[in-house]
Scaffold this motif. Structure first.
Motif, PDB file in Angstrom:
ATOM      1  N   PRO A 171       0.837  -1.205   0.000  1.00 36.21           N
ATOM      2  CA  PRO A 171       0.000   0.000   0.000  1.00 36.21           C
ATOM      3  C   PRO A 171       0.875   1.260   0.000  1.00 36.21           C
ATOM      4  O   PRO A 171       1.989   1.258   0.532  1.00 36.21           O
ATOM      5  CB  PRO A 171      -0.789  -0.125   1.309  1.00 36.21           C
ATOM      6  CG  PRO A 171      -0.841  -1.582   1.578  1.00 36.21           C
ATOM      7  CD  PRO A 171       0.472  -2.120   1.105  1.00 36.21           C
ATOM      8  N   LEU A 172       0.355   2.321  -0.584  1.00 42.65           N
ATOM      9  CA  LEU A 172       1.154   3.530  -0.770  1.00 42.65           C
ATOM     10  C   LEU A 172       1.735   4.036   0.546  1.00 42.65           C
ATOM     11  O   LEU A 172       2.895   4.477   0.596  1.00 42.65           O
ATOM     12  CB  LEU A 172       0.313   4.628  -1.421  1.00 42.65           C
ATOM     13  CG  LEU A 172       1.091   5.906  -1.751  1.00 42.65           C
ATOM     14  CD1 LEU A 172       2.135   5.642  -2.820  1.00 42.65           C
ATOM     15  CD2 LEU A 172       0.142   7.008  -2.195  1.00 42.65           C
ATOM     16  N   SER A 173       0.965   3.981   1.629  1.00 43.16           N
ATOM     17  CA  SER A 173       1.475   4.486   2.910  1.00 43.16           C
ATOM     18  C   SER A 173       2.716   3.726   3.346  1.00 43.16           C
ATOM     19  O   SER A 173       3.653   4.311   3.906  1.00 43.16           O
ATOM     20  CB  SER A 173       0.391   4.395   3.986  1.00 43.16           C
ATOM     21  OG  SER A 173      -0.076   3.059   4.112  1.00 43.16           O
ATOM     22  N   SER A 174       2.761   2.422   3.086  1.00 47.77           N
ATOM     23  CA  SER A 174       3.948   1.626   3.422  1.00 47.77           C
ATOM     24  C   SER A 174       5.096   1.922   2.472  1.00 47.77           C
ATOM     25  O   SER A 174       6.261   1.999   2.887  1.00 47.77           O
ATOM     26  CB  SER A 174       3.612   0.127   3.377  1.00 47.77           C
ATOM     27  OG  SER A 174       2.701  -0.218   4.386  1.00 47.77           O
ATOM     28  N   LEU A 175       4.788   2.087   1.195  1.00 45.82           N
ATOM     29  CA  LEU A 175       5.837   2.414   0.227  1.00 45.82           C
ATOM     30  C   LEU A 175       6.522   3.719   0.591  1.00 45.82           C
ATOM     31  O   LEU A 175       7.752   3.842   0.515  1.00 45.82           O
ATOM     32  CB  LEU A 175       5.246   2.505  -1.180  1.00 45.82           C
ATOM     33  CG  LEU A 175       4.670   1.216  -1.781  1.00 45.82           C
ATOM     34  CD1 LEU A 175       4.107   1.495  -3.173  1.00 45.82           C
ATOM     35  CD2 LEU A 175       5.721   0.124  -1.848  1.00 45.82           C
ATOM     36  N   ILE A 176       5.734   4.727   0.984  1.00 47.03           N
ATOM     37  CA  ILE A 176       6.300   6.022   1.325  1.00 47.03           C
ATOM     38  C   ILE A 176       7.237   5.897   2.524  1.00 47.03           C
ATOM     39  O   ILE A 176       8.285   6.554   2.588  1.00 47.03           O
ATOM     40  CB  ILE A 176       5.184   7.042   1.626  1.00 47.03           C
ATOM     41  CG1 ILE A 176       4.297   7.237   0.397  1.00 47.03           C
ATOM     42  CG2 ILE A 176       5.776   8.367   2.088  1.00 47.03           C
ATOM     43  CD1 ILE A 176       5.031   7.695  -0.840  1.00 47.03           C
ATOM     44  N   ILE A 232      -6.188   0.375  -4.796  1.00 50.61           N
ATOM     45  CA  ILE A 232      -6.075   1.835  -4.766  1.00 50.61           C
ATOM     46  C   ILE A 232      -4.663   2.255  -5.167  1.00 50.61           C
ATOM     47  O   ILE A 232      -4.469   3.181  -5.966  1.00 50.61           O
ATOM     48  CB  ILE A 232      -6.430   2.369  -3.366  1.00 50.61           C
ATOM     49  CG1 ILE A 232      -7.925   2.174  -3.086  1.00 50.61           C
ATOM     50  CG2 ILE A 232      -6.057   3.845  -3.226  1.00 50.61           C
ATOM     51  CD1 ILE A 232      -8.330   2.486  -1.666  1.00 50.61           C
ATOM     52  N   THR A 233      -3.667   1.570  -4.620  1.00 48.43           N
ATOM     53  CA  THR A 233      -2.270   1.922  -4.907  1.00 48.43           C
ATOM     54  C   THR A 233      -1.939   1.691  -6.377  1.00 48.43           C
ATOM     55  O   THR A 233      -1.268   2.519  -7.018  1.00 48.43           O
ATOM     56  CB  THR A 233      -1.326   1.102  -4.010  1.00 48.43           C
ATOM     57  OG1 THR A 233      -1.679   1.313  -2.636  1.00 48.43           O
ATOM     58  CG2 THR A 233       0.123   1.519  -4.218  1.00 48.43           C
ATOM     59  N   LYS A 234      -2.428   0.585  -6.935  1.00 46.79           N
ATOM     60  CA  LYS A 234      -2.197   0.306  -8.360  1.00 46.79           C
ATOM     61  C   LYS A 234      -2.760   1.426  -9.227  1.00 46.79           C
ATOM     62  O   LYS A 234      -2.134   1.863 -10.201  1.00 46.79           O
ATOM     63  CB  LYS A 234      -2.869  -1.016  -8.756  1.00 46.79           C
ATOM     64  CG  LYS A 234      -2.175  -2.270  -8.258  1.00 46.79           C
ATOM     65  CD  LYS A 234      -2.984  -3.493  -8.689  1.00 46.79           C
ATOM     66  CE  LYS A 234      -2.520  -4.741  -7.989  1.00 46.79           C
ATOM     67  NZ  LYS A 234      -3.354  -5.929  -8.333  1.00 46.79           N
ATOM     68  N   ASN A 235      -3.937   1.876  -8.872  1.00 43.42           N
ATOM     69  CA  ASN A 235      -4.600   2.910  -9.677  1.00 43.42           C
ATOM     70  C   ASN A 235      -3.911   4.270  -9.564  1.00 43.42           C
ATOM     71  O   ASN A 235      -4.050   5.111 -10.462  1.00 43.42           O
ATOM     72  CB  ASN A 235      -6.066   3.041  -9.251  1.00 43.42           C
ATOM     73  CG  ASN A 235      -6.876   1.800  -9.578  1.00 43.42           C
ATOM     74  OD1 ASN A 235      -6.531   1.053 -10.504  1.00 43.42           O
ATOM     75  ND2 ASN A 235      -7.929   1.554  -8.823  1.00 43.42           N
ATOM     76  N   ILE A 236      -3.181   4.481  -8.494  1.00 43.50           N
ATOM     77  CA  ILE A 236      -2.511   5.762  -8.288  1.00 43.50           C
ATOM     78  C   ILE A 236      -1.105   5.765  -8.886  1.00 43.50           C
ATOM     79  O   ILE A 236      -0.680   6.745  -9.505  1.00 43.50           O
ATOM     80  CB  ILE A 236      -2.469   6.100  -6.782  1.00 43.50           C
ATOM     81  CG1 ILE A 236      -3.877   6.461  -6.299  1.00 43.50           C
ATOM     82  CG2 ILE A 236      -1.505   7.251  -6.493  1.00 43.50           C
ATOM     83  CD1 ILE A 236      -3.987   6.665  -4.816  1.00 43.50           C
ATOM     84  N   ALA A 241      -5.295   8.959   0.318  1.00 46.47           N
ATOM     85  CA  ALA A 241      -6.093   9.137   1.528  1.00 46.47           C
ATOM     86  C   ALA A 241      -7.570   9.287   1.195  1.00 46.47           C
ATOM     87  O   ALA A 241      -8.437   8.709   1.859  1.00 46.47           O
ATOM     88  CB  ALA A 241      -5.597  10.349   2.315  1.00 46.47           C
ATOM     89  N   ARG A 242      -7.877  10.060   0.152  1.00 46.04           N
ATOM     90  CA  ARG A 242      -9.281  10.236  -0.234  1.00 46.04           C
ATOM     91  C   ARG A 242      -9.898   8.922  -0.701  1.00 46.04           C
ATOM     92  O   ARG A 242     -11.040   8.593  -0.358  1.00 46.04           O
ATOM     93  CB  ARG A 242      -9.396  11.305  -1.330  1.00 46.04           C
ATOM     94  CG  ARG A 242      -9.131  12.731  -0.843  1.00 46.04           C
ATOM     95  CD  ARG A 242      -9.531  13.750  -1.895  1.00 46.04           C
ATOM     96  NE  ARG A 242      -8.684  13.666  -3.091  1.00 46.04           N
ATOM     97  CZ  ARG A 242      -7.576  14.376  -3.274  1.00 46.04           C
ATOM     98  NH1 ARG A 242      -7.164  15.217  -2.323  1.00 46.04           N
ATOM     99  NH2 ARG A 242      -6.882  14.261  -4.390  1.00 46.04           N
ATOM    100  N   ALA A 243      -9.137   8.163  -1.494  1.00 47.21           N
ATOM    101  CA  ALA A 243      -9.647   6.897  -2.015  1.00 47.21           C
ATOM    102  C   ALA A 243      -9.878   5.888  -0.891  1.00 47.21           C
ATOM    103  O   ALA A 243     -10.885   5.169  -0.881  1.00 47.21           O
ATOM    104  CB  ALA A 243      -8.676   6.333  -3.050  1.00 47.21           C
ATOM    105  N   VAL A 244      -8.947   5.828   0.056  1.00 42.30           N
ATOM    106  CA  VAL A 244      -9.103   4.914   1.192  1.00 42.30           C
ATOM    107  C   VAL A 244     -10.329   5.295   2.000  1.00 42.30           C
ATOM    108  O   VAL A 244     -11.137   4.443   2.380  1.00 42.30           O
ATOM    109  CB  VAL A 244      -7.834   4.926   2.078  1.00 42.30           C
ATOM    110  CG1 VAL A 244      -8.089   4.185   3.394  1.00 42.30           C
ATOM    111  CG2 VAL A 244      -6.660   4.298   1.343  1.00 42.30           C
ATOM    112  N   ASN A 245     -10.482   6.574   2.256  1.00 40.19           N
ATOM    113  CA  ASN A 245     -11.622   7.039   3.043  1.00 40.19           C
ATOM    114  C   ASN A 245     -12.946   6.687   2.371  1.00 40.19           C
ATOM    115  O   ASN A 245     -13.926   6.338   3.036  1.00 40.19           O
ATOM    116  CB  ASN A 245     -11.512   8.550   3.242  1.00 40.19           C
ATOM    117  CG  ASN A 245     -12.353   9.038   4.404  1.00 40.19           C
ATOM    118  OD1 ASN A 245     -12.178   8.584   5.522  1.00 40.19           O
ATOM    119  ND2 ASN A 245     -13.251   9.964   4.142  1.00 40.19           N
ATOM    120  N   ASP A 246     -12.972   6.748   1.050  1.00 43.43           N
ATOM    121  CA  ASP A 246     -14.192   6.429   0.312  1.00 43.43           C
ATOM    122  C   ASP A 246     -14.513   4.940   0.337  1.00 43.43           C
ATOM    123  O   ASP A 246     -15.673   4.547   0.176  1.00 43.43           O
ATOM    124  CB  ASP A 246     -14.059   6.892  -1.146  1.00 43.43           C
ATOM    125  CG  ASP A 246     -14.062   8.407  -1.273  1.00 43.43           C
ATOM    126  OD1 ASP A 246     -14.504   9.077  -0.312  1.00 43.43           O
ATOM    127  OD2 ASP A 246     -13.606   8.914  -2.313  1.00 43.43           O
TER     128      ASP A 246
END
Length: 805
Positions: free
Chosen positions: A593-598, A642-646, A665-670
């Motif tokens: 997930p993007l948060s882990s990648l960052i 979500i991460t793939k799409n971003i 963050a917006r996508a996860v929240n949705d």
């Protein structure tokens, strides 16, 4: 002490405790007094007189049942042996007395607090279903009635006649109490008020009274020293910077250091304008490596000093981090900051406390007669630790969130009231499981509103958890100014692990002047890549990290990575990501997930030392044997989608990360389902506290399929293992509290050697485990008696396939 005029000449005989020896009347009055003191210390406004009365009566009633001859004969037994006679149990009869004795609005919760003040609260429906114990209750009531001296002593203690209470204890009234609970229709606020004001404070007062009773004359509850000035943090920051300026030019002329100073000045201008009476939620959202820890401590110390100046109420700082592996370095920085301002003097445990599952029970203690903290020197260390009796507590997310959400767990709830008026820092907030966002948001709002708690969220990848005051306005600009790294995104296609091994090995060979960090998603894949690199490259220092490396050794390795001047090759699972302050040249990361990648990306070129951006390579690794992505073993599929799409671009600059974070963050929240959070809030309202504790697991490691074992990593662990084997032999030489404390101390220290393993690994090694120790503790040696290698400090557990060589 007793204050009623009719009791001043009465000679007491009822005993409540033997270590130290206490009369029941003294104990009840002192617990009641301490309860009220704890309540008063937290109040911003005029205390609620009815609640204050309820707390006094709660303390007075909690051990009422110890007056029975069954309990008195047991505790006065000259041999010291205790029986298991159920008639000596005092919790239920004391709970019924509390229900009868307390003001109307506090009867039901007073009953529950007293009933479980020596244990955990189960689901509410079960707690009010005790008709099967009625016969014992009647025997206890008749026992007190038949002993005129006992009844007279109790009536003197309470200044009331007890005949009405004796008549109250009927099956009909017990059913009425249950029906009252069934029809109560509780709110979330009412449950938290019960836990904080009654259960938590009673647990603390009861324990604290026993500890203070050892002192003569009996003191008031200990008061913590003044908080350190917030200027300490700035002084230390400047000291650290000046030491960097003494290094070669490439260290001193850096954009990163300029930005750190700039951001600190922005914070200093922002926080004086904060309205602490109206605001509760704050955020520090800046890129990794720009001094979040200094900013957080500076802000929190500013807040607590300002709150005490304006309200007169003492505040506590609780600094929570996601993983135990990052606690030590955070705490060490705090201690260094204080020492650098106080001539090298180490802060006392009443100033700072490091608290996690491995924390020693013998906390640091250095005091003299002139020290204002000397009143603490005879207070039991275990209580000070577990009750968070310190100005600044550095702990893990698990410990903090268990304190908040594991309601009714006595070991956690005893410190719940310590959260009142506190400033809570949540560092790397993105590590929290998304399914709990809604429940956490609602509970945090309640805690802020009712208990005046201030929250500071610290992260480089801020999730949309709750709206907050950004203490670094326009933080986006700092993200966009950085160019420390460039991301090469290879996740559009699949890469098998054996192919990835060759890619990494080639890079290491070609770039001998660079250090490397390779982060994998599973222990098996990390170990396989590590062993391949070791075999196919030379002339490097190799370090492997995973949760199979026992904590004591793991922390040594992290320290070595931080301090080494060599061009290291580090292969790790994702445990190095959140908050581990290491800095390497090139990073390879399996898809996550993007948060882990960052977070992994933040381990590359943190100080911006290279003349050009460091390289980060992302790959989507696949298990060839199972035809399955490695990320699928540990991460939710919706986060991966979500991460793939971003992440659609092949090359990504650091300046673009802020916008990617916002989209993520917006996508996860949705996408988050509120179902799990809704269940959590429902369990709270229904007082299904055992169900709540079972369902709220902040870090879901699938522990149902894991086993805890201890690695015999050094001579100290072997000594602890032998101590466990011999513990029953020394049981008769100490009282129950000393015995339990000894066991707890051993297991606490053994935590430095504990790892959790999956059932498949456990089944492979279980024939080699030593299971003769106390309470089924299992120990794994490095080598079996037959010479089979079982464990390596370098790579952890050695499985059968690893022994083929």
């Amino acid at each position: 002490m007793l204050t009623d005029a009719t009791c001043t000449s009465f000679k007491f005989s009822l005993v409540s405790h033997t270590d130290p020896q206490q009369y029941l009347g003294d104990h009840l009055f002192n617990v009641a007094d301490i309860l009220v003191q704890i309540y008063d210390a937290h109040q911003h406004d005029v205390p609620d007189p009815e609640l204050r009365e309820a707390l006094w009566k709660l303390g007075m009633s909690h051990d009422f049942g110890k007056a029975t001859s069954y309990f008195q004969n047991d505790i006065k037994n000259p041999t010291g042996k205790r029986t298991k006679n159920p008639k000596k149990n005092h919790a239920l009869i004391s709970a019924l007395f509390a229900y009868w004795y307390l003001p109307e609005n506090y009867k039901m919760f007073g009953y529950l607090a007293v009933k479980r003040h020596h244990g955990d609260i189960n689901n509410g429906h079960d707690e009010f279903s005790d008709l099967d114990k009625y016969e014992i209750l009647k025997m206890q009531i008749n026992d007190i009635k038949s002993n005129s001296e006992t009844q007279r002593e109790l009536e003197c203690i309470y200044s009331i006649k007890l005949d009405d209470f004796f008549e109250f204890v009927t099956t009909e009234n017990m059913l009425k109490i249950k029906q009252r609970f069934i029809h109560a229709n509780l709110s979330t606020l009412e449950v938290f008020e019960f836990i904080c004001n009654m259960y938590s404070k009673l647990l603390s007062a009861d324990k604290l009274q026993l500890l203070l009773a050892k002192l003569r004359p009996l003191p008031k509850i200990p008061v913590l020293p003044d908080h350190k000035p917030y200027g300490y943090i700035e002084n230390y920051k400047n000291d650290v910077r000046s030491k960097f300026l003494q290094k070669p030019p490439e260290y001193t002329d850096l954009k990163v250091f300029e930005m750190r100073d700039e951001i600190f000045e922005v914070l200093k201008r922002e926080i004086p304008g904060v309205n602490l009476r109206a605001e509760s939620f704050f955020s520090i959202n800046i890129p990794t490596g720009l001094g979040k820890t200094f900013l957080a401590y500076y802000t929190a110390l500013y807040f607590v000093n300002e709150l005490e100046r304006t309200t007169g109420v003492r505040s506590k700082i609780i600094y929570a981090l996601p993983f135990m592996s990052v606690i030590d370095q955070n705490y060490d920085e705090l201690v260094k900051a204080i020492k650098s301002n106080e001539g090298g003097k180490r802060p006392s445990d009443s100033d700072t406390l490091k608290y996690h599952s491995l924390t020693e029970t013998d906390i640091y203690n250095t005091r003299d007669e002139n020290d204002e903290n000397v009143q603490y020197k005879n207070i039991d260390a275990r209580f000070c630790n577990d009750n968070w009796q310190s100005n600044i507590v550095v702990t893990t997310f698990v410990q903090l969130f268990d304190t908040i959400f594991h309601l009714g767990d006595g070991s956690k709830s005893q410190r719940f009231h310590q959260l009142e008026n506190s400033v809570i820092i949540l560092d790397e907030i993105q590590a929290i499981d998304e399914k709990f966002y809604y429940a956490i948001r609602e509970v945090f709002k309640l805690l802020a509103s009712v208990y005046h708690i201030k929250f500071i969220f610290v992260t480089a990848t801020m999730p949309l958890l709750i709206e907050s005051h950004d203490l670094i306005p326009n933080s986006r600009g700092y993200f966009e100014r950085l160019d420390r790294i460039v991301i090469h995104n290879h996740t559009q296609s699949d890469t098998y692990l054996d192919e990835f091994e060759k890619i990494v090995t080639k890079a290491i060979t070609e770039k001998s002047d660079k250090s490397f960090l390779i982060v994998l998603n599973t222990i098996d894949s990390a170990k396989q890549v590590f062993e391949y690199i070791q075999k196919h490259t030379t002339g490097r220092k190799y370090i492997y990290l995973s949760t199979e490396i026992y904590p004591k050794e793991r922390l040594k390795k992290i320290k070595e990575i931080k301090e080494s001047k060599e061009k290291l090759i580090v292969v790790s699972t994702q445990l190095v990501e959140a908050g581990v302050d290491i800095d390497l040249g090139i990073v390879f990361r399996d898809f996550a997930p993007l948060s882990s990648l960052i977070q992994a990306i933040g381990r590359a070129n943190r100080n911006g030392l290279n003349g050009e951006p460091s390289e980060v390579y992302l790959y989507k690794l696949k298990d060839r044997e199972r035809d399955r992505y490695y990320y699928s073993y540990i991460y939710p599929s919706f986060l991966m989608e979500i991460t793939k799409n971003i992440l659609t671009e092949l090359t990504i600059k650091e300046s673009e990360i802020y916008e990617l974070n916002q989209r993520y963050a917006r996508a996860v929240n949705d996408c988050i389902s509120p179902d799990k959070s809704a269940d959590i809030l429902k369990y709270i309202k229904e007082l299904r506290l055992k169900k709540l504790r079972d369902e709220f697991k902040l870090i879901d490691d699938d522990y149902a399929y894991k086993y805890d074992i201890f690695i015999i990593g050094d001579e100290r662990c072997e000594q602890l293992r032998q101590a466990l084997k011999n513990i029953k032999r020394i049981k008769l030489t100490m009282n129950r509290f000393e015995y339990n404390g000894k066991i707890r101390h051993i297991f606490r220290e053994l935590g430095e050697y504990r790892i959790s393993i999956y059932a498949s690994t456990y089944n492979e090694i279980k024939s080699h485990l030593d299971t003769e120790s106390f309470q089924g503790a299992e120990f794994l040696p490095f080598e079996s008696e037959a010479g089979v290698k079982l464990y390596s400090k370098e790579t952890g557990i050695i499985k059968k396939r690893d022994n083929k060589d």
